[in-house]
Design a protein around this motif. Structure first.
Motif, PDB file in Angstrom:
ATOM      1  N   VAL A 146       0.820  -1.211   0.000  1.00 57.36           N
ATOM      2  CA  VAL A 146       0.000   0.000   0.000  1.00 57.36           C
ATOM      3  C   VAL A 146       0.855   1.262   0.000  1.00 57.36           C
ATOM      4  N   ARG A 147       2.072   1.161   0.491  1.00 53.63           N
ATOM      5  CA  ARG A 147       2.963   2.323   0.559  1.00 53.63           C
ATOM      6  C   ARG A 147       3.464   2.748  -0.818  1.00 53.63           C
ATOM      7  N   VAL A 148       3.363   1.846  -1.791  1.00 55.19           N
ATOM      8  CA  VAL A 148       3.761   2.211  -3.153  1.00 55.19           C
ATOM      9  C   VAL A 148       2.543   2.300  -4.066  1.00 55.19           C
ATOM     10  N   GLY A 149       1.374   2.527  -3.466  1.00 57.07           N
ATOM     11  CA  GLY A 149       0.176   2.777  -4.254  1.00 57.07           C
ATOM     12  C   GLY A 149      -0.504   1.541  -4.790  1.00 57.07           C
ATOM     13  N   LEU A 150      -0.170   0.355  -4.233  1.00 57.06           N
ATOM     14  CA  LEU A 150      -0.761  -0.883  -4.706  1.00 57.06           C
ATOM     15  C   LEU A 150      -1.742  -1.441  -3.685  1.00 57.06           C
ATOM     16  N   ALA A 151      -2.392  -2.521  -4.047  1.00 58.96           N
ATOM     17  CA  ALA A 151      -3.258  -3.239  -3.115  1.00 58.96           C
ATOM     18  C   ALA A 151      -2.414  -4.067  -2.159  1.00 58.96           C
ATOM     19  N   GLY A 152      -2.975  -4.363  -0.994  1.00 55.09           N
ATOM     20  CA  GLY A 152      -2.312  -5.286  -0.084  1.00 55.09           C
ATOM     21  C   GLY A 152      -2.310  -6.700  -0.621  1.00 55.09           C
ATOM     22  N   ALA A 153      -3.050  -6.934  -1.697  1.00 54.83           N
ATOM     23  CA  ALA A 153      -3.124  -8.246  -2.332  1.00 54.83           C
ATOM     24  C   ALA A 153      -1.899  -8.456  -3.205  1.00 54.83           C
ATOM     25  N   ASP A 154      -1.003  -9.335  -2.763  1.00 50.69           N
ATOM     26  CA  ASP A 154       0.211  -9.576  -3.544  1.00 50.69           C
ATOM     27  C   ASP A 154       0.771 -10.938  -3.173  1.00 50.69           C
ATOM     28  N   MET A 155       0.997 -11.787  -4.162  1.00 53.88           N
ATOM     29  CA  MET A 155       1.653 -13.078  -3.970  1.00 53.88           C
ATOM     30  C   MET A 155       0.905 -13.964  -2.972  1.00 53.88           C
ATOM     31  N   GLY A 156      -0.395 -13.752  -2.822  1.00 53.65           N
ATOM     32  CA  GLY A 156      -1.183 -14.562  -1.905  1.00 53.65           C
ATOM     33  C   GLY A 156      -1.366 -13.966  -0.534  1.00 53.65           C
ATOM     34  N   ALA A 157      -1.008 -12.697  -0.345  1.00 48.55           N
ATOM     35  CA  ALA A 157      -1.063 -12.079   0.989  1.00 48.55           C
ATOM     36  C   ALA A 157      -2.456 -12.136   1.600  1.00 48.55           C
ATOM     37  N   CYS A 158      -3.478 -11.878   0.802  1.00 50.05           N
ATOM     38  CA  CYS A 158      -4.832 -11.791   1.354  1.00 50.05           C
ATOM     39  C   CYS A 158      -5.433 -13.148   1.692  1.00 50.05           C
ATOM     40  N   THR A 159      -4.780 -14.219   1.279  1.00 49.24           N
ATOM     41  CA  THR A 159      -5.231 -15.540   1.728  1.00 49.24           C
ATOM     42  C   THR A 159      -4.300 -16.132   2.778  1.00 49.24           C
ATOM     43  N   SER A 231      -5.778 -24.634   2.576  1.00 46.80           N
ATOM     44  CA  SER A 231      -5.713 -23.590   1.558  1.00 46.80           C
ATOM     45  C   SER A 231      -5.931 -24.184   0.176  1.00 46.80           C
ATOM     46  N   ALA A 232      -7.020 -24.901   0.014  1.00 39.74           N
ATOM     47  CA  ALA A 232      -7.260 -25.605  -1.238  1.00 39.74           C
ATOM     48  C   ALA A 232      -7.337 -24.662  -2.430  1.00 39.74           C
ATOM     49  N   ALA A 233      -7.764 -23.421  -2.213  1.00 41.95           N
ATOM     50  CA  ALA A 233      -7.963 -22.486  -3.317  1.00 41.95           C
ATOM     51  C   ALA A 233      -6.835 -21.469  -3.440  1.00 41.95           C
ATOM     52  N   LEU A 234      -5.646 -21.777  -2.875  1.00 46.06           N
ATOM     53  CA  LEU A 234      -4.555 -20.806  -2.897  1.00 46.06           C
ATOM     54  C   LEU A 234      -4.178 -20.391  -4.315  1.00 46.06           C
ATOM     55  N   GLY A 235      -4.129 -21.363  -5.235  1.00 47.27           N
ATOM     56  CA  GLY A 235      -3.760 -21.010  -6.611  1.00 47.27           C
ATOM     57  C   GLY A 235      -4.720 -20.016  -7.229  1.00 47.27           C
ATOM     58  N   GLU A 236      -6.008 -20.227  -6.988  1.00 43.59           N
ATOM     59  CA  GLU A 236      -7.009 -19.293  -7.512  1.00 43.59           C
ATOM     60  C   GLU A 236      -6.868 -17.926  -6.854  1.00 43.59           C
ATOM     61  N   CYS A 237      -6.560 -17.902  -5.543  1.00 42.75           N
ATOM     62  CA  CYS A 237      -6.373 -16.628  -4.839  1.00 42.75           C
ATOM     63  C   CYS A 237      -5.162 -15.880  -5.389  1.00 42.75           C
ATOM     64  N   ILE A 238      -4.074 -16.599  -5.625  1.00 49.75           N
ATOM     65  CA  ILE A 238      -2.873 -15.951  -6.156  1.00 49.75           C
ATOM     66  C   ILE A 238      -3.137 -15.400  -7.551  1.00 49.75           C
ATOM     67  N   GLU A 239      -3.876 -16.144  -8.372  1.00 50.47           N
ATOM     68  CA  GLU A 239      -4.202 -15.641  -9.707  1.00 50.47           C
ATOM     69  C   GLU A 239      -5.042 -14.366  -9.617  1.00 50.47           C
ATOM     70  N   ALA A 240      -6.025 -14.364  -8.722  1.00 48.00           N
ATOM     71  CA  ALA A 240      -6.858 -13.171  -8.555  1.00 48.00           C
ATOM     72  C   ALA A 240      -6.021 -11.985  -8.099  1.00 48.00           C
ATOM     73  N   GLU A 241      -5.069 -12.224  -7.192  1.00 47.69           N
ATOM     74  CA  GLU A 241      -4.210 -11.143  -6.711  1.00 47.69           C
ATOM     75  C   GLU A 241      -3.243 -10.687  -7.790  1.00 47.69           C
ATOM     76  N   ALA A 242      -2.784 -11.616  -8.639  1.00 46.31           N
ATOM     77  CA  ALA A 242      -1.917 -11.223  -9.746  1.00 46.31           C
ATOM     78  C   ALA A 242      -2.643 -10.250 -10.672  1.00 46.31           C
ATOM     79  N   GLN A 243      -3.909 -10.544 -10.958  1.00 42.45           N
ATOM     80  CA  GLN A 243      -4.687  -9.658 -11.812  1.00 42.45           C
ATOM     81  C   GLN A 243      -4.916  -8.307 -11.128  1.00 42.45           C
ATOM     82  N   ALA A 244      -5.260  -8.349  -9.831  1.00 36.19           N
ATOM     83  CA  ALA A 244      -5.506  -7.108  -9.100  1.00 36.19           C
ATOM     84  C   ALA A 244      -4.252  -6.247  -9.041  1.00 36.19           C
ATOM     85  N   GLN A 245      -3.096  -6.891  -8.795  1.00 34.93           N
ATOM     86  CA  GLN A 245      -1.861  -6.127  -8.663  1.00 34.93           C
ATOM     87  C   GLN A 245      -1.418  -5.551 -10.005  1.00 34.93           C
TER      88      GLN A 245
END
Length: 272
Positions: A146-159, A231-245
């Motif tokens: 967030v300090r560089v203007g991005l989402a906290g969602a990165d590399m699976g952080a939000c999961t 964390s069965a859906a980790l891959g899907e979460c990381i993909e979603a965060e990749a798109q968001a980031q």
């Protein structure tokens, strides 16, 4: 059957040693607090994927040189080029960084992070991707996205982070980007234990040796089941965060943050 001889591997972008079934991976750009680059991300991903075929490594220690763990992505070598990329290029990058965490999770060996000093940005996600984290009281853990203007969602952080320390604590760290001292990190369960700076690596190696001397097939199965069931859906979460980031990397705030850093000023974000 495919086999990868880890003891013969010659790392190009970090330190790599194998001793008595324990591999030690050292991020070693101490003059910059061990930031990651495009090349080191790629090499980390490929090496970790190959470790599924390594019979000579039963546990891994991840650490940083020079009294720091990892300061995240290199500002000039990564963030500078990113603000010039188009969306396909940005998404290729964010998927690659997420692939490092996925490779950490699918590697059969337990990964123990020995964390001292700065642990920031992508460095925090290398820590989250590890199975066990040992720290020091003087260390600082900061999810700086967030300090560089991005989402906290990165590399699976939000999961990953909410499941390590709880939703509310994770939300506060991801929204604010503040630095969490080692004592707090240990208190809330991010670290398993605290050690003196001069002892933390030795403690991690000792734990890794203990695991490497144990039922390593069972350890590999334990690791697989921990993440399959938790964390069965980790891959899907990381993909979603990749798109968001990747989307966030096209904002003016991201560019503002880079130029502010380059001129040693505080960024002023405008939300666009």
């Amino acid at each position: 059957m495919r086999e990868f001889k880890a003891v013969d591997y010659k790392a190009q972008h970090f330190g790599w040693t194998v001793d008595n079934k324990v591999a030690t991976l050292t991020l070693n750009r101490p003059e910059k607090k061990n930031p990651l680059t495009f090349d080191s991300y790629g090499e980390l991903r490929d090496l970790l994927n190959n470790l599924a075929y390594a019979k000579d490594v039963k546990a891994i220690v991840l650490t940083g040189a020079g009294g720091n763990f990892c300061s995240g992505g290199d500002v000039h070598e990564i963030i500078g080029p990113l603000i010039k990329m188009d969306m396909p290029g940005l998404l290729e990058f964010t998927r690659m960084t997420g692939d490092v965490v996925k490779a950490m999770r699918t590697a059969p060996q337990p990964i123990i992070a020995a964390i001292d000093g700065v642990c920031a940005g992508a460095g925090t996600m290398l820590a989250c991707g590890s199975d066990i984290r040992l720290g020091t009281a003087r260390s600082k853990v900061a999810f700086l996205f967030v300090r560089v203007g991005l989402a906290g969602a990165d590399m699976g952080a939000c999961t990953l982070l909410p499941r390590l320390i709880g939703m509310s604590r994770a939300a506060e760290l991801l929204y604010t980007g503040r630095a969490m001292p080692g004592s707090e990190a240990e208190r809330i369960g991010f670290y398993s234990s605290l050690h003196a700076p001069e002892d933390v690596l030795a403690a991690a190696v000792a734990l890794a040796k203990n695991l490497a001397d144990g039922p390593t097939f069972g350890h590999a199965m334990t690791k697989k089941m921990l993440w399959q069931e938790w964390s069965a859906a980790l891959g899907e979460c990381i993909e979603a965060e990749a798109q968001a980031q990747a989307i966030c990397m096209q904002t003016k705030d991201f560019e503002r943050a880079y130029h502010a850093f380059a001129t040693k000023k505080s960024p002023v974000f405008e939300g666009d």
